[in-house]
Design an enzyme around this catalytic site. Structure first.
Site, short mmCIF file in Angstrom:
data_model
loop_
_atom_site.label_atom_id
_atom_site.label_comp_id
_atom_site.label_asym_id
_atom_site.label_seq_id
_atom_site.Cartn_x
_atom_site.Cartn_y
_atom_site.Cartn_z
N ARG A 117 0.84 -1.21 0.00
CA ARG A 117 0.00 0.00 0.00
C ARG A 117 0.87 1.25 0.00
O ARG A 117 0.64 2.19 -0.77
CB ARG A 117 -0.90 0.00 1.24
CG ARG A 117 -1.55 1.33 1.55
CD ARG A 117 -2.49 1.29 2.72
NE ARG A 117 -1.95 0.77 3.96
CZ ARG A 117 -1.18 1.45 4.80
NH1 ARG A 117 -0.80 2.68 4.50
NH2 ARG A 117 -0.77 0.89 5.92
N ARG A 154 -12.91 -10.17 1.57
CA ARG A 154 -11.46 -10.24 1.42
C ARG A 154 -10.96 -11.67 1.62
O ARG A 154 -10.10 -12.16 0.91
CB ARG A 154 -10.80 -9.26 2.41
CG ARG A 154 -9.29 -9.20 2.32
CD ARG A 154 -8.79 -8.73 0.98
NE ARG A 154 -9.08 -7.33 0.72
CZ ARG A 154 -8.33 -6.31 1.16
NH1 ARG A 154 -7.28 -6.53 1.88
NH2 ARG A 154 -8.68 -5.07 0.87
N ASN A 201 0.08 -1.83 22.24
CA ASN A 201 0.46 -2.22 20.89
C ASN A 201 0.65 -0.99 20.00
O ASN A 201 1.61 -0.92 19.22
CB ASN A 201 -0.61 -3.14 20.30
CG ASN A 201 -0.12 -3.84 19.05
OD1 ASN A 201 1.04 -4.24 18.97
ND2 ASN A 201 -0.97 -3.95 18.07
N ARG A 212 27.93 -19.51 28.78
CA ARG A 212 28.55 -20.83 28.67
C ARG A 212 29.00 -21.22 30.07
O ARG A 212 29.15 -20.38 30.96
CB ARG A 212 29.74 -20.79 27.73
CG ARG A 212 29.32 -20.83 26.28
CD ARG A 212 30.50 -20.66 25.38
NE ARG A 212 31.37 -21.82 25.34
CZ ARG A 212 32.55 -21.84 24.72
NH1 ARG A 212 32.98 -20.75 24.10
NH2 ARG A 212 33.29 -22.93 24.71
N HIS A 213 29.25 -22.49 30.27
CA HIS A 213 29.84 -22.95 31.53
C HIS A 213 31.18 -22.25 31.74
O HIS A 213 31.79 -21.74 30.79
CB HIS A 213 30.04 -24.46 31.48
CG HIS A 213 30.75 -24.90 30.23
ND1 HIS A 213 32.12 -24.77 30.06
CD2 HIS A 213 30.27 -25.42 29.06
CE1 HIS A 213 32.44 -25.20 28.86
NE2 HIS A 213 31.35 -25.60 28.22
N ASN A 239 38.46 -27.51 27.73
CA ASN A 239 38.66 -26.25 27.01
C ASN A 239 40.14 -25.86 27.07
O ASN A 239 40.72 -25.46 26.07
CB ASN A 239 37.85 -25.10 27.65
CG ASN A 239 36.35 -25.20 27.42
OD1 ASN A 239 35.56 -24.71 28.22
ND2 ASN A 239 35.95 -25.82 26.33
N ARG A 269 30.13 -29.71 33.59
CA ARG A 269 30.63 -28.34 33.56
C ARG A 269 29.52 -27.29 33.67
O ARG A 269 29.76 -26.20 34.19
CB ARG A 269 31.52 -28.11 32.33
CG ARG A 269 30.94 -28.48 30.97
CD ARG A 269 32.08 -28.50 29.94
NE ARG A 269 31.69 -28.69 28.57
CZ ARG A 269 31.43 -29.85 27.99
NH1 ARG A 269 31.46 -30.96 28.71
NH2 ARG A 269 31.14 -29.93 26.72
N GLU A 274 25.88 -30.60 24.95
CA GLU A 274 26.63 -30.06 23.81
C GLU A 274 26.50 -30.94 22.57
O GLU A 274 26.23 -32.15 22.67
CB GLU A 274 28.12 -29.91 24.21
CG GLU A 274 29.06 -29.34 23.15
CD GLU A 274 28.65 -27.98 22.57
OE1 GLU A 274 27.47 -27.79 22.20
OE2 GLU A 274 29.52 -27.10 22.47
N HIS A 315 26.41 -24.59 26.37
CA HIS A 315 27.64 -24.91 25.65
C HIS A 315 27.73 -24.06 24.39
O HIS A 315 26.73 -23.50 23.95
CB HIS A 315 27.63 -26.39 25.26
CG HIS A 315 27.50 -27.31 26.43
ND1 HIS A 315 28.58 -27.85 27.08
CD2 HIS A 315 26.40 -27.75 27.09
CE1 HIS A 315 28.14 -28.62 28.09
NE2 HIS A 315 26.83 -28.57 28.12
N LEU A 375 24.39 -22.75 22.58
CA LEU A 375 24.01 -21.34 22.74
C LEU A 375 24.02 -20.62 21.40
O LEU A 375 23.25 -19.68 21.19
CB LEU A 375 24.91 -20.66 23.77
CG LEU A 375 24.72 -21.19 25.20
CD1 LEU A 375 25.61 -20.43 26.18
CD2 LEU A 375 23.26 -21.11 25.67
O1 LIG Z 1 31.20 -26.29 16.51
P1 LIG Z 1 32.49 -25.82 17.12
O2 LIG Z 1 32.90 -24.46 16.68
O3 LIG Z 1 33.56 -26.84 16.94
O4 LIG Z 1 32.15 -25.63 18.67
C1 LIG Z 1 31.63 -26.71 19.41
C2 LIG Z 1 32.61 -27.11 20.44
O5 LIG Z 1 32.66 -26.16 21.47
C3 LIG Z 1 33.11 -26.79 22.69
C4 LIG Z 1 34.44 -26.20 23.11
O6 LIG Z 1 35.38 -26.32 22.10
O7 LIG Z 1 32.08 -26.56 23.60
P2 LIG Z 1 32.15 -26.60 25.23
O8 LIG Z 1 32.89 -25.37 25.63
O9 LIG Z 1 30.78 -26.66 25.75
O10 LIG Z 1 32.92 -27.84 25.58
C5 LIG Z 1 33.22 -28.28 22.31
O11 LIG Z 1 32.92 -29.17 23.33
C6 LIG Z 1 32.31 -28.40 21.14
O12 LIG Z 1 32.51 -29.53 20.33
#
Ligand SMILES: O=P(O)(O)OC[C@H]1O[C@@](CO)(OP(=O)(O)O)[C@@H](O)[C@@H]1O
Length: 667
Positions: free
Chosen positions: A29, A87, A118, A203-204, A210, A255, A275, A340, A344
């Site tokens: 419109r 309509r 709204n 994340r944890h 890690n 974790r 994860e 994880h 996330l």
């Molecule tokens: O897909 P990508 O980029 O590999 O990321 C996923 C990875 O991240 C990680 C850390 O490298 O997560 P997390 O910290 O929860 O352990 C891995 O466990 C997981 O496989």
């Protein structure tokens, strides 16, 4: 459907990989007849306005049909008022000719304060009112609604597929809903609410894996990770606000559970939040994967979203397994998810509307809390980085021509010596506040934001409670001014109670649904700890293929199924939660099912009579999977018993609906 509804609706379907597009007739419109038309343009007694609006509707419709044909569209949202029979008939005729199924979504709002909210939140920022005095704009929009009301005919047509959401879903009426996709849409719409809330992600804390650069596993936190866990309660309390409630969701991995240890809010563990499963690569470093599975390593770089680890999962798999989590998140108020990296990324992409291509590279650093606050059109994002060092586990997408080798891409911030035993003394010095409109940034954009934050932090941000930035203060002031003007305008006006928000029509093609599967992860949040915002108080379902709608967390819901699907509504029984429906004892059709559930789910009972269906309803499955004490067992007859766990037996791999049965039996 209001834009507040169609935005997340579209995001949800796209996130699931369903090709979805919105066709907003208002945009057509404006393009054809210019923005900022006065309210009498919408007067049904104005033939010129009527003709122009119809022209826009037809053009949008034609584009939509072309999109279905040429671009393999699966779901289109035909976003318009569609508030007259004429309509709707036009729309149905065109869709029928092109084999497009139509499902109407009518949003009826009888609560004037909601309508006002709204208008303030959404309509005043529409191009129709750009640069207009807010008071004048609100008056004009209210006059426009009166015109809509003059011609408004609520849906009463027999055999139409529709959902009516009354007062933002506090009552829901559904009719002739068929098939998996329509059921999902209904369920999703029933879960949406507009109560203010925030979703926090973290994340944890840094894990031992890690630190070693290993993927997956179920390792404990490093000493720095434990420090982060200790710092979380203060950080969350600071940004949540004292009076607010919060529930903490973790995965079932050590974790995340350890990271939540010092938080005193109610906690839930979800298997679905575990994860991404790296299959045979679990416990390896990227370098080891590259060495042992070079082809896989390259394939993952080529298409990270779709790459599935041998014996493990892809990001696409994870999105599908997270669907129940998203559904539940939409129902909740404030939630903190301790999760994880991959998990996330998927949830963040849903809220921030990122493509599947970008999703696996979204930056979700360790020791950072992300706060998302849903707004009318988008989510506001804030990031709080805790000043406790952690390794950087983000592996960027290799640029074309650049070295792909994991060994050539050093992990940043990797400490030379890492205290993994005992309590290393790491003090939380400061917390800086970062505000991004959109969290997916390339390297350069990230750098720019970082610099800006540092400057703002130095000047104004006290630790740990940040003061609003000048831009935030300005925005808040503008919002307050508009609100004040509107409240005054409404008080002065004699406009009658508003009945109509919008009716929107999303045609749905019966696309393939193989990808919309529900893997065998079963979410089991305890109902009693939920903070449902606006559960429907009553659900009436009519002529359904899947007769039982979900969301029975409320007191009583009654469902009827007409065997002849004649379209006439029948609501049986009474609202008394202890009474059985009148028809439960009747011997003939219509078949009925009555669901009685209280917040104490042990009181759940389902009674059915004469119910014949070839596909037990997916929606009932949803009810059961969210019900911690109900068990659905497959057998010659289905059984519902109290006191068990609703885990995997209910959830069929591949998301197919439960197998056929002629009879249900509920002891
Ligand atoms: O897909 P990508 O980029 O590999 O990321 C996923 C990875 O991240 C990680 C850390 O490298 O997560 P997390 O910290 O929860 O352990 C891995 O466990 C997981 O496989």
């Amino acid at each position: 459907m209001s834009r507040k509804t169609h935005q997340p609706f579209c995001r949800y379907l796209q996130w699931l990989g369903i090709n979805t597009r919105v066709f907003n007739v208002g945009n057509y419109r404006r393009k054809l007849h210019g923005a900022q038309q006065p309210h009498d343009f919408f007067d049904p007694a104005n033939p010129e306005g009527e003709r122009s609006r119809r022209e826009a509707a037809v053009e949008a419709l034609n584009d939509m049909i072309r999109w279905f044909k040429k671009d393999d569209g699966v779901v289109a949202l035909y976003d318009a008022t569609n508030s007259t029979r004429a309509r709707r008939e036009m729309l149905l005729a065109a869709c029928k000719k092109n084999d497009i199924q139509v499902m109407f979504i009518e949003s009826i709002c009888q609560d004037e304060s909601l309508v006002l909210h709204n208008i303030m939140d959404v309509k005043l920022s529409s191009p129709d009112y750009e640069d207009m005095d807010p008071e004048q704009a609100a008056e004009d929009f209210k006059a426009r609604i009166v015109h809509y009301e003059e011609a408004y005919e609520t849906i009463t047509e027999e055999n139409l597929t529709y959902i009516k959401l009354i007062n933002v879903g506090s009552q829901v009426i559904i009719s002739h809903i068929q098939g998996y996709l329509q059921s999902r849409i209904v369920y999703y719409l029933m879960n949406l609410h507009i109560a203010p809330r925030s979703i926090f992600f973290s994340r944890h804390g840094e894990s031992l894996f890690n630190v070693m650069g290993k993927l997956g596993g179920d390792s404990d936190l490093s000493a720095r990770g434990k420090q982060y866990a200790k710092s979380l309660p203060l950080l969350i309390a600071t940004h949540l606000g004292n009076s607010e409630q919060l529930t903490v969701w973790t995965s079932t991995m050590r974790r995340t559970i350890a990271t939540a240890e010092h938080l005193t809010y109610p906690k839930l563990q979800w298997k679905a939040l575990d994860e991404l499963d790296a299959g045979v690569c679990d416990g390896m470093t990227y370098e080891e994967i590259e060495e042992q599975f070079p082809e896989d390593f390259a394939n993952r770089d080529d298409d990270k979203f779709n790459y599935r680890y041998r014996g493990g999962e892809s990001y696409r798999d994870v999105v599908l397994r997270l669907e129940p989590v998203i559904m539940d998140l939409e129902r909740q108020r404030n939630i903190l998810i301790i999760g994880h990296q991959a998990i996330l990324r998927c949830i963040y992409a849903y809220f921030m509307n990122h493509s599947h291509e970008k999703l696996p590279y979204i930056k979700i650093p360790l020791h950072t809390v992300i706060q998302l606050t849903p707004r009318a059109y988008t989510c506001e994002e804030k990031r709080f980085k805790v000043d406790i060092e952690a390794v950087d586990t983000h592996r960027p997408k290799p640029k074309a021509g650049a070295p792909k080798s994991a060994a050539e891409i050093p992990l940043t911030e990797m400490p030379t010596e890492v205290p993994v035993n005992g309590d290393a003394t790491i003090t939380v010095k400061t917390m800086s506040t970062t505000t991004f409109k959109d969290g997916f940034k390339d390297g350069a954009a990230h750098g720019r934001n970082k610099a800006k934050d540092t400057a703002a932090g130095a000047a104004t941000v006290p630790c740990p409670v940040p003061a609003p930035s000048p831009e935030e203060a300005e925005t808040a002031k503008k919002a307050q001014d508009i609100q004040d003007a509107l409240v005054e305008a409404t008080a002065a006006s004699a406009t009658p109670a508003l009945k109509l928000d919008q009716i929107t029509t999303p045609p749905i093609s019966v696309g393939s649904l193989e990808n919309v599967s529900t893997p065998p992860h079963s979410p089991v949040p305890a109902l009693s700890s939920r903070q449902d915002a606006t559960p429907p108080t009553k659900v009436i379902a009519n002529g359904l293929a899947s007769p039982i709608p979900a969301q029975f967390t409320t007191l009583v819901s009654e469902v009827t199924q007409d065997e002849d699907a004649s379209g006439s509504e029948k609501t049986l029984g009474s609202d008394d939660e202890t009474s059985a429906p009148a028809s439960a004892t009747a011997s003939a059709a219509p078949a009925t099912a009555t669901v009685i559930a209280t917040d104490d789910i042990s009181n759940l009972s389902i009674k059915t009579k004469n119910l014949k269906t070839t596909t037990p309803p997916s929606l009932l499955r949803d009810l059961l999977t969210q019900n911690p004490t109900a068990v659905w067992q497959e057998g010659p007859e289905y059984e519902l018993t109290a006191g068990g766990s609703p885990r995997d037996p209910i959830m069929s791999p591949g998301g197919r609906l439960l197998p056929k049965t002629e009879n249900w039996h509920f002891p």
